[in-house]
Design an enzyme around this catalytic site. Structure first.
Site: not given
Length: 206
Positions: A46, A123-124, A175
């Site tokens: 992102s 991530s995304q 995380d």
């Protein structure tokens, strides 16, 4: 007479255009193929800059290029085209981006029957890899040799079919994103040390 020379010049230019070979390592969707040995479709995290972000995408590409060139293999490392907004992450991953990855993988599988295909994301971008994996037909899944994700919000979700056994997921201790908590802390930004392992994982399957 002048008209004759003009026509001849136009015909010569046309022949040059028609006979020009396609760009190396790319798929000519008009039926003539020049395929790479390996295709990686990588979805950035992102808010990162397109096409492959500025954190993990470039070093992952470079490490793969180095590993594959040693064995004479060619590589195309493409970023998945999607907005990479924070809203997309909060809602489980941009669905249009997931569809784009499906289209990229499927098109390559059809156009380049001997190519090895890798799906990857951070991530995304990892969410997109999961979305895409669940939308691929079993036939196309068989063509994907590896699914590599970093800081994966869906790390505890099983990939469909054979893809689960071809999966490498990197999640640092602490995380929070890997636990489904949308809070970015330092461990989420520290996956570059895992790049050599990820590249070796892919290269071993080519």
């Amino acid at each position: 007479m002048l008209l004759y020379f003009i026509i001849q010049a136009i015909l010569s230019l046309t022949l040059i255009v028609i006979s020009s070979p396609p760009s190396p390592n790319r798929v000519d969707l008009h039926g003539h193929q020049s395929c790479s040995d390996v295709y990686v479709y990588y979805a950035r995290g992102s808010l990162e800059a397109p096409p492959i972000g500025d954190s993990l995408g470039p070093p992952f590409r470079d490490a793969l290029q180095s590993a594959l060139s040693a064995s004479g293999k060619s590589l195309v490392f493409d970023g998945v085209d999607y907005p990479a907004t924070f809203v997309g992450y909060i809602t489980g991953g941009d669905p249009a981006g997931g569809a784009t990855m499906v289209n990229n993988v499927t098109s390559t599988a059809v156009q380049c029957p001997n190519a090895k295909i890798v799906m990857s994301g951070y991530s995304q971008g990892a969410q997109l890899a999961h979305i895409a994996a669940n939308r691929l037909s079993s036939t196309i899944q068989d063509r994907v040799i590896a699914v590599v994700t970093f800081g994966d919000p869906n790390r505890d979700s099983t990939l469909p079919g054979i893809l689960q056994s071809r999966r490498a997921t990197y999640c640092n201790k602490g995380d929070l994103v890997c636990y489904g908590i949308p809070i970015i802390v330092r461990p989420h930004l520290g996956y570059e040390p895992d790049i050599p392992s990820a590249a070796a994982f892919v290269a071993a399957r080519v």
